[in-house]
Design an enzyme around this catalytic site. Structure first.
Site, PDB file in Angstrom:
ATOM      1  N   GLY A   1       0.836  -1.215   0.000  1.00  0.00           N
ATOM      2  CA  GLY A   1       0.000   0.000   0.000  1.00  0.00           C
ATOM      3  C   GLY A   1       0.854   1.242   0.000  1.00  0.00           C
ATOM      4  O   GLY A   1       0.619   2.185   0.755  1.00  0.00           O
TER       5      GLY A   1
ATOM      6  N   HIS B   1      -8.312  34.510  -4.383  1.00  0.00           N
ATOM      7  CA  HIS B   1      -9.601  33.858  -4.114  1.00  0.00           C
ATOM      8  C   HIS B   1     -10.381  33.707  -5.412  1.00  0.00           C
ATOM      9  O   HIS B   1     -10.422  34.651  -6.205  1.00  0.00           O
ATOM     10  CB  HIS B   1     -10.406  34.714  -3.132  1.00  0.00           C
ATOM     11  CG  HIS B   1     -11.782  34.154  -2.891  1.00  0.00           C
ATOM     12  ND1 HIS B   1     -11.999  33.058  -2.098  1.00  0.00           N
ATOM     13  CD2 HIS B   1     -13.000  34.532  -3.382  1.00  0.00           C
ATOM     14  CE1 HIS B   1     -13.289  32.785  -2.086  1.00  0.00           C
ATOM     15  NE2 HIS B   1     -13.925  33.650  -2.863  1.00  0.00           N
TER      16      HIS B   1
HETATM   17  P1  NAD Z   1       6.875   1.995  -1.357  1.00  0.00           P
HETATM   18  O1  NAD Z   1       8.054   1.863  -0.496  1.00  0.00           O
HETATM   19  O2  NAD Z   1       6.246   3.312  -1.558  1.00  0.00           O
HETATM   20  O3  NAD Z   1       5.697   1.056  -0.808  1.00  0.00           O
HETATM   21  C1  NAD Z   1       5.865  -0.299  -0.605  1.00  0.00           C
HETATM   22  C2  NAD Z   1       4.800  -0.754   0.373  1.00  0.00           C
HETATM   23  O4  NAD Z   1       4.801  -2.155   0.399  1.00  0.00           O
HETATM   24  C3  NAD Z   1       5.026  -0.258   1.792  1.00  0.00           C
HETATM   25  O5  NAD Z   1       3.836   0.324   2.276  1.00  0.00           O
HETATM   26  C4  NAD Z   1       5.407  -1.522   2.530  1.00  0.00           C
HETATM   27  O6  NAD Z   1       5.012  -1.501   3.890  1.00  0.00           O
HETATM   28  C5  NAD Z   1       4.660  -2.573   1.738  1.00  0.00           C
HETATM   29  N1  NAD Z   1       5.188  -3.927   1.824  1.00  0.00           N
HETATM   30  C6  NAD Z   1       6.486  -4.297   1.777  1.00  0.00           C
HETATM   31  N2  NAD Z   1       6.574  -5.642   1.874  1.00  0.00           N
HETATM   32  C7  NAD Z   1       5.305  -6.117   1.972  1.00  0.00           C
HETATM   33  C8  NAD Z   1       4.736  -7.422   2.105  1.00  0.00           C
HETATM   34  N3  NAD Z   1       5.505  -8.508   2.184  1.00  0.00           N
HETATM   35  N4  NAD Z   1       3.388  -7.545   2.170  1.00  0.00           N
HETATM   36  C9  NAD Z   1       2.606  -6.438   2.113  1.00  0.00           C
HETATM   37  N5  NAD Z   1       3.104  -5.181   2.001  1.00  0.00           N
HETATM   38  C10 NAD Z   1       4.423  -5.027   1.931  1.00  0.00           C
HETATM   39  O7  NAD Z   1       7.302   1.304  -2.738  1.00  0.00           O
HETATM   40  P2  NAD Z   1       6.581   1.308  -4.152  1.00  0.00           P
HETATM   41  O8  NAD Z   1       5.179   1.738  -4.036  1.00  0.00           O
HETATM   42  O9  NAD Z   1       6.897  -0.005  -4.753  1.00  0.00           O
HETATM   43  O10 NAD Z   1       7.387   2.427  -4.916  1.00  0.00           O
HETATM   44  C11 NAD Z   1       8.806   2.263  -5.136  1.00  0.00           C
HETATM   45  C12 NAD Z   1       9.493   3.580  -5.174  1.00  0.00           C
HETATM   46  O11 NAD Z   1       9.105   4.325  -6.309  1.00  0.00           O
HETATM   47  C13 NAD Z   1       9.194   4.391  -3.947  1.00  0.00           C
HETATM   48  O12 NAD Z   1      10.392   4.655  -3.281  1.00  0.00           O
HETATM   49  C14 NAD Z   1       8.612   5.670  -4.443  1.00  0.00           C
HETATM   50  O13 NAD Z   1       9.220   6.783  -3.867  1.00  0.00           O
HETATM   51  C15 NAD Z   1       8.862   5.668  -5.945  1.00  0.00           C
HETATM   52  N6  NAD Z   1       7.625   6.161  -6.569  1.00  0.00           N
HETATM   53  C16 NAD Z   1       7.289   7.459  -6.376  1.00  0.00           C
HETATM   54  C17 NAD Z   1       6.108   7.938  -6.887  1.00  0.00           C
HETATM   55  C18 NAD Z   1       5.749   9.373  -6.646  1.00  0.00           C
HETATM   56  O14 NAD Z   1       6.615  10.135  -6.259  1.00  0.00           O
HETATM   57  N7  NAD Z   1       4.512   9.776  -6.862  1.00  0.00           N
HETATM   58  C19 NAD Z   1       5.259   7.116  -7.591  1.00  0.00           C
HETATM   59  C20 NAD Z   1       5.619   5.784  -7.750  1.00  0.00           C
HETATM   60  C21 NAD Z   1       6.819   5.325  -7.230  1.00  0.00           C
END
Ligand code: NAD
Ligand code: FAD
Length: 467
Positions: free
Chosen positions: A181, A445
């Site tokens: 998530g 505004h």
């Molecule tokens: P993330 O680190 O944002 O989220 C990964 C999630 O997976 C975390 O909430 C974690 O607790 C959960 N998780 C991990 N292992 C798990 C498991 N075994 N079971 C269930 N949940 C688990 O990583 P992401 O969403 O894959 O994104 C990767 C990277 O790409 C991030 O560092 C992000 O900064 C970057 N990204 C940024 C943007 C943006 O800036 N809008 C958009 C997409 C990706």
């Protein structure tokens, strides 16, 4: 042998920006990229394509759910996913052409092929059984990252997929199970939920987007459930996933230790990304990685080799395109003898769901851990005239400031156009503004930004005008 002042490895936002800044500073620069297309993860399989699909799916969702209330009667709209993906490809193509143009304009040599170190000053570039070695005074490693997976899960790229495949689907999934998530799970989950997929998110922490202020994840969870029908399995642990024909079965352990099985047609694994240094032979340059595979650097982003720097997703810190870009400029200016600075606390984080989520500075949880006395103020979008006009009343702006000096320490928002609005908070904090300073600035505004002013009024002395 060709010789350069600077060789940049990797043409993502870290690498190509570093190359431009090096060239601007008069350094003879070469950019090496293993793929045919410049732009890295961000332009090809990350920021840009995901935002293109978020925009398309939002139009569809609004046509389906909001047009009628606005007084626009249309035939029920239909999704043409192939066209949606085609438009996204067009956006990528134009953006990549822009990078090609910038390389030419700045007289940067571009070499396509896989780079590997032969020594700290020699880099071999290999493509299609041919290779050439170049000599470089300095090197900037910007080799980025790749999707991570979980033990017990094999990503088959067809049914059990990463973000890369999720940006190229040729059909709307019936039920997409998303592991994680975090940012990717919620952004791409939003795309397909808007197009009609059932979305189930399995997250092993007790909250979404865990790196951000806890209030944001809580509100986002409420809104995604209410508006898009997301189902959340919080504090649940995925133990495996298997594909049978066109379906995927995901095995989950509940918080009580029971087993649960979810059946879907796609499973998106979005549990983070890992630094990418495969085949780079960094050891030949005297460089090593830490326990998480990140290239070890000092505070100046210099590696263990005196003439080699590393930036972006392949080093510690947030995996964000704008962080990589800042680091690219930072390193180029150091190579040219300047003394640049990056304030990592002021790198904003944004999630492009709707409502958008954005934050900068310290979270409330961090302030509590630091035992730093602070004041908090907030303003809900339901009290904003602009938000009511556009029917975007979910969310709020929260401002945290120092209890004594009133200096803004963190701003966390979820609401319409939060991605753009966070820029005001970054400027305010860069100039060490107080909540009172922002509260006294005229905000046009009706705009969403008035909510920032109101939250500052609330934070400084509980004198918001519209709540
Ligand atoms: P993330 O680190 O944002 O989220 C990964 C999630 O997976 C975390 O909430 C974690 O607790 C959960 N998780 C991990 N292992 C798990 C498991 N075994 N079971 C269930 N949940 C688990 O990583 P992401 O969403 O894959 O994104 C990767 C990277 O790409 C991030 O560092 C992000 O900064 C970057 N990204 C940024 C943007 C943006 O800036 N809008 C958009 C997409 C990706
Ligand atoms: P990358 O962009 O990964 O680029 C590295 C490049 O190096 C690649 O092109 C690779 O082919 C090349 N390379 C690697 N090794 C070699 C080698 N040996 N020889 C030659 N070339 C090599 N961030 C945001 O800030 N905002 C967003 O909205 C956002 N959305 C995202 C959405 C998705 C789906 C994903 C996956 C990521 C998103 N990100 C977002 C994260 C962002 O894409 C990364 O933080 C950013 O691309 C990192 O830039 P980089 O230059 O460090 O690496």
């Amino acid at each position: 042998m060709n010789t350069y002042d600077v060789c940049v490895i990797g043409a993502g936002p870290g690498g190509y920006v570093a190359a431009i800044r090096c060239a601007q500073l008069g350094l003879k620069t070469v950019l090496v990229e293993r793929y045919a297309s410049l732009g890295g993860t961000c332009l090809n399989v990350g920021c840009i394509p995901s935002k293109a699909l978020l925009d398309s799916s939002e139009h569809f969702y609004n046509a389906q759910h909001h047009f009628q209330e606005h007084g626009i009667d249309i035939k029920p709209p239909k999704v043409n996913i192939k066209q949606m993906i085609e438009r996204k490809r067009g956006v990528i193509k134009t953006t990549v052409e822009g990078i090609n143009y910038l390389m030419k304009k700045n007289k940067i040599d571009v070499l396509h092929g896989h780079a590997r170190f032969e020594s700290a000053h020699h880099i071999c570039i290999e493509q299609n059984q041919t290779s050439q070695t170049i000599e470089s005074k300095y090197t900037i490693i910007a080799s980025g990252s790749k999707p991570a997976s979980l033990p017990g899960i094999t990503i088959d790229k067809k049914r059990i997929i990463t973000s890369t495949e999720a940006l190229e689907l040729q059909e709307v999934p019936k039920h997409m199970i998303i592991i994680g998530g975090g940012v990717i799970g919620l952004e791409l989950g939003s795309v397909y939920a808007r197009l009609g997929s059932k979305i189930s998110v399995v997250e092993y922490m007790d909250r979404l987007i865990p790196a951000m202020d806890a209030a944001l994840g809580k509100e986002l969870q409420r809104v995604l459930k209410k508006n898009l029908g997301f189902e959340f399995y919080m504090k649940h642990k995925v133990t495996g996933a298997v594909t049978t024909g066109k379906s995927v079965s995901v095995s989950i352990e509940t918080p009580k230790g029971d087993s649960l099985q979810l059946e879907g047609d796609y499973c998106l694994v979005a549990v983070g990304r890992k630094p990418y240094t495969d085949g780079l032979d960094i050891a030949k340059a005297g460089i090593t990685t830490d326990e998480r595979g990140r290239i070890i650097t000092d505070a100046h982003l210099k590696t263990q080799a005196q003439n080699i720097y590393a930036i972006g997703d392949v080093v510690k810190g947030a995996m964000l395109a704008h962080k990589a870009e800042e680091e690219g400029v930072f390193v180029a200016e150091q190579i040219a003898g300047q003394k640049p600075h990056i304030n990592y606390l002021l790198i904003p984080g944004v999630v492009y769901t709707w409502p958008e989520v954005a934050g900068v500075g310290l979270t409330e949880e961090e302030l509590k851990t630091q035992q730093r006395p602070y004041k908090s103020g907030s303003f809900p979008f339901k009290a904003s005239g602009r938000a009511r006009a556009s029917m975007d009343t979910d969310g709020f702006v929260k401002v945290l400031c120092d209890a004594q000096t009133d200096e803004i320490l963190g701003v966390h928002m979820i609401g319409p156009r939060a991605a753009d609005m966070i820029a005001e908070a970054v400027v305010a904090m860069e100039y060490r503004a107080s909540a009172e300073d922002i509260a006294r600035i005229s905000h046009a505004h009706p705009t969403f930004t008035e909510s920032m002013k109101e939250a500052c009024l609330d934070a400084t002395s509980k004198r918001a005008l519209h709540i």
